[in-house]
Design an enzyme around this catalytic site. Structure first.
Site, PDB file in Angstrom:
ATOM      1  N   CYS A 156     -51.427 -13.832  23.153  1.00 29.69           N
ATOM      2  CA  CYS A 156     -50.460 -12.944  22.486  1.00 29.69           C
ATOM      3  C   CYS A 156     -50.542 -13.021  20.967  1.00 29.69           C
ATOM      4  O   CYS A 156     -50.015 -12.153  20.278  1.00 29.69           O
ATOM      5  CB  CYS A 156     -49.036 -13.291  22.911  1.00 29.69           C
ATOM      6  SG  CYS A 156     -48.679 -12.722  24.555  1.00 29.69           S
TER       7      CYS A 156
HETATM    8  N1  CO8 Z   1     -35.528 -10.264  40.227  1.00 28.60           N
HETATM    9  C1  CO8 Z   1     -34.438 -11.008  40.564  1.00 28.60           C
HETATM   10  N2  CO8 Z   1     -34.339 -12.342  40.353  1.00 28.60           N
HETATM   11  C2  CO8 Z   1     -35.396 -12.940  39.771  1.00 28.60           C
HETATM   12  C3  CO8 Z   1     -36.562 -12.226  39.391  1.00 28.60           C
HETATM   13  C4  CO8 Z   1     -36.609 -10.846  39.649  1.00 28.60           C
HETATM   14  N3  CO8 Z   1     -37.672 -10.110  39.324  1.00 28.60           N
HETATM   15  N4  CO8 Z   1     -37.423 -13.090  38.839  1.00 28.60           N
HETATM   16  C5  CO8 Z   1     -36.849 -14.294  38.871  1.00 28.60           C
HETATM   17  N5  CO8 Z   1     -35.621 -14.219  39.436  1.00 28.60           N
HETATM   18  C6  CO8 Z   1     -34.668 -15.314  39.673  1.00 28.60           C
HETATM   19  C7  CO8 Z   1     -35.355 -16.675  39.600  1.00 28.60           C
HETATM   20  O1  CO8 Z   1     -35.996 -17.010  40.811  1.00 28.60           O
HETATM   21  C8  CO8 Z   1     -34.190 -17.586  39.270  1.00 28.60           C
HETATM   22  O2  CO8 Z   1     -33.458 -17.843  40.435  1.00 28.60           O
HETATM   23  P1  CO8 Z   1     -32.795 -19.311  40.670  1.00 28.60           P
HETATM   24  O3  CO8 Z   1     -31.841 -19.483  39.536  1.00 28.60           O
HETATM   25  O4  CO8 Z   1     -32.169 -19.200  42.021  1.00 28.60           O
HETATM   26  O5  CO8 Z   1     -33.943 -20.279  40.583  1.00 28.60           O
HETATM   27  C9  CO8 Z   1     -33.333 -16.715  38.353  1.00 28.60           C
HETATM   28  O6  CO8 Z   1     -33.695 -15.358  38.647  1.00 28.60           O
HETATM   29  C10 CO8 Z   1     -33.578 -17.010  36.911  1.00 28.60           C
HETATM   30  O7  CO8 Z   1     -35.019 -17.002  36.672  1.00 28.60           O
HETATM   31  P2  CO8 Z   1     -35.679 -17.529  35.367  1.00 28.60           P
HETATM   32  O8  CO8 Z   1     -35.146 -18.872  35.019  1.00 28.60           O
HETATM   33  O9  CO8 Z   1     -37.171 -17.419  35.491  1.00 28.60           O
HETATM   34  O10 CO8 Z   1     -35.129 -16.424  34.335  1.00 28.60           O
HETATM   35  P3  CO8 Z   1     -35.124 -16.416  32.795  1.00 28.60           P
HETATM   36  O11 CO8 Z   1     -33.767 -16.060  32.348  1.00 28.60           O
HETATM   37  O12 CO8 Z   1     -35.775 -17.626  32.195  1.00 28.60           O
HETATM   38  O13 CO8 Z   1     -36.071 -15.151  32.460  1.00 28.60           O
HETATM   39  C11 CO8 Z   1     -38.312 -14.706  31.715  1.00 28.60           C
HETATM   40  C12 CO8 Z   1     -37.423 -15.137  32.877  1.00 28.60           C
HETATM   41  C13 CO8 Z   1     -37.974 -13.274  31.366  1.00 28.60           C
HETATM   42  C14 CO8 Z   1     -39.759 -14.806  32.161  1.00 28.60           C
HETATM   43  C15 CO8 Z   1     -38.031 -15.610  30.490  1.00 28.60           C
HETATM   44  O14 CO8 Z   1     -38.069 -16.960  30.867  1.00 28.60           O
HETATM   45  C16 CO8 Z   1     -39.023 -15.405  29.366  1.00 28.60           C
HETATM   46  O15 CO8 Z   1     -39.161 -14.332  28.814  1.00 28.60           O
HETATM   47  N6  CO8 Z   1     -39.675 -16.467  28.950  1.00 28.60           N
HETATM   48  C17 CO8 Z   1     -40.657 -16.379  27.849  1.00 28.60           C
HETATM   49  C18 CO8 Z   1     -41.871 -15.734  28.349  1.00 28.60           C
HETATM   50  C19 CO8 Z   1     -42.882 -15.514  27.280  1.00 28.60           C
HETATM   51  O16 CO8 Z   1     -42.603 -15.188  26.174  1.00 28.60           O
HETATM   52  N7  CO8 Z   1     -44.083 -15.680  27.658  1.00 28.60           N
HETATM   53  C20 CO8 Z   1     -45.147 -15.386  26.777  1.00 28.60           C
HETATM   54  C21 CO8 Z   1     -46.215 -14.948  27.648  1.00 28.60           C
HETATM   55  S1  CO8 Z   1     -47.182 -13.760  26.977  1.00 28.60           S
HETATM   56  C22 CO8 Z   1     -48.629 -14.444  26.315  1.00 28.60           C
HETATM   57  O17 CO8 Z   1     -48.713 -15.460  25.758  1.00 28.60           O
HETATM   58  C23 CO8 Z   1     -49.851 -13.664  26.560  1.00 28.60           C
HETATM   59  C24 CO8 Z   1     -50.549 -14.190  27.731  1.00 28.60           C
HETATM   60  C25 CO8 Z   1     -51.724 -13.352  28.038  1.00 28.60           C
HETATM   61  C26 CO8 Z   1     -51.347 -11.985  28.515  1.00 28.60           C
HETATM   62  C27 CO8 Z   1     -51.369 -11.899  29.982  1.00 28.60           C
HETATM   63  C28 CO8 Z   1     -51.311 -10.469  30.437  1.00 28.60           C
HETATM   64  C29 CO8 Z   1     -51.084 -10.336  31.923  1.00 28.60           C
END
Ligand code: CO8
Length: 372
Positions: A156
């Site tokens: 990224c």
């Molecule tokens: N629908 C409903 N519920 C869901 C879903 C969904 N789709 N997904 C997860 N849940 C559930 C989980 O299972 C969890 O349930 P429980 O509490 O029972 O365990 C609950 O919802 C909460 O889940 P999370 O803790 O995962 O939720 P968050 O509030 O942390 O949000 C995010 C998840 C949005 C992923 C958040 O953590 C985030 O944005 N983190 C940062 C991510 C980031 O910036 N990553 C950078 C990556 S990009 C990069 O570097 C480039 C890589 C190369 C590119 C690749 C291209 C493909």
């Protein structure tokens, strides 16, 4: 040392759009079918059912409402769950080069330059569609650019790392004008069958033209300073690569696509980025209040809100910190450049701002710019 400025930017945006509603309907159909196929094991307690996804969760957790993709039908087909892209002959322009040429031409047009005035091309992206020859060299040929070209990948953060590489070369005199492009076909390495991440990414390509400036270049954005930082982490990882066939396990493997520990990424990257930006500004004798705008990496709205608050010491307004991820999702390296390209024209001469990226590696880049 020469001065250097961003004189043009361009965006290629795929026509096809997937809304959260369409995405969730497709994923849930896939998950329901898998659960039916494994109903016996699930009933016996030897297998967990696949959980359903929800539009409400996606919007609340990320701020994303829709994403552009190169191929919608393949992604939404519960029997496929990945884009269908036509294979191309070696004699044809590759798909990454094609979208980069489109964005590059827009950047050149904005700067009022022709390809003949460019000395080098950097293709900076999260994944390149082949190992070699470099996509950048193909783009160079397609545009008719003399000089040199190379690919680079810092996930990224590729665009800010590409800006620093280009700016340093222009400052030192090894090139006068450099095109840096970010073709991000994230739909190819996104895992659309995993509800934890199926909503995160979108496709796009951005281009930035950087040039040596000897006098004033009204409207251009002078690059005042750049700073990069990396710190190894396995929390965002993709194990696909050329050694794959040497491993015993050749079948379907989850780690061949994007994987992350999203919550850990959120917690660890927010302070890393705020520290980078604040340290960079301080070392340049600037205060956060000197900034008219911050064009942040577009991964997650909540993440950007936290970073903005840490840097400014208060909640940033939408004008100070524009987001595009509601329409584009996370487009990896291109996100901060889309925000910069779409939301910089209104600022008057003398305005200063920061383009900032962060992501896998971990990696983060900060670019301080001033409107000329
Ligand atoms: N629908 C409903 N519920 C869901 C879903 C969904 N789709 N997904 C997860 N849940 C559930 C989980 O299972 C969890 O349930 P429980 O509490 O029972 O365990 C609950 O919802 C909460 O889940 P999370 O803790 O995962 O939720 P968050 O509030 O942390 O949000 C995010 C998840 C949005 C992923 C958040 O953590 C985030 O944005 N983190 C940062 C991510 C980031 O910036 N990553 C950078 C990556 S990009 C990069 O570097 C480039 C890589 C190369 C590119 C690749 C291209 C493909």
């Amino acid at each position: 040392m020469h001065r250097v400025a961003i004189t043009g930017t361009g965006i290629f945006t795929p026509e096809e759009v997937i809304t959260n509603a369409e995405l969730v309907a497709s994923y849930n159909a896939y998950a329901r079918r898998r659960n039916e196929e494994h109903a016996g094991e699930i009933a016996a307690g030897s297998r967990e059912p696949m959980p359903m996804s929800s539009e409400e969760f996606i919007f609340k957790a990320s701020g994303i409402e829709r994403r552009h993709v190169m191929n919608k039908s393949g992604v939404l087909d519960p029997d496929r769950m990945m884009p269908t892209l036509r294979p191309r002959a070696d004699e044809e322009l590759s798909i990454m080069a094609e979208i980069a040429v489109d964005a590059a031409n827009k950047a050149l047009a904005q700067a009022g330059r022709t390809a003949g005035e460019v000395d080098a091309v950097i293709c900076a992206a999260s994944n390149h569609e082949r190992a070699y020859p470099a996509i950048a060299v193909e783009i160079q040929q397609a545009l008719g650019i003399k000089g040199f070209a190379f690919d680079m990948n810092v996930a990224c953060s590729s665009a800010t790392f590409g800006i620093q590489a280009a700016a340093d070369m222009i400052r030192c005199g090894s090139a006068r004008a450099i095109l840096m492009v970010n073709p991000e076909i994230t739909s190819g390495h996104q895992e659309w069958r995993d509800r934890d991440c199926h909503f995160i990414f979108g496709d796009v390509c951005t281009a930035v033209l950087m040039e040596r400036v000897d006098g004033e270049a009204p409207g251009a954005w002078e690059i005042l300073s750049t700073r990069l930082v990396t710190e190894f982490s396995n929390n965002i990882r993709n194990n696909n690569g050329f050694l794959r066939r040497t491993h015993d396990q050749m079948g379907e493997r989850r780690d061949m696509q994007f994987m992350q520990e999203g919550r850990k990424v959120f917690k660890q990257v927010v302070p890393m980025v705020a520290e980078l930006m604040l340290g960079h500004l301080a070392d340049e004798g600037m205060k956060p209040s000197d900034l008219s705008r911050m064009w942040l990496h577009q991964a997650n709205k909540n993440m950007n809100d936290f970073i903005g608050q840490k840097v400014l010491g208060r909640e940033p307004s939408r004008e100070e910190q524009p987001n595009v991820l509601q329409d584009y999702a996370n487009t990896s390296s291109a996100g901060s450049i889309i925000a910069f390209s779409k939301f910089s024209d209104d600022l008057p001469a003398g305005s200063r701002g920061v383009i900032c990226s962060f992501g896998a590696g971990y990696s983060a880049g900060s670019v301080i710019v001033r409107r000329m």
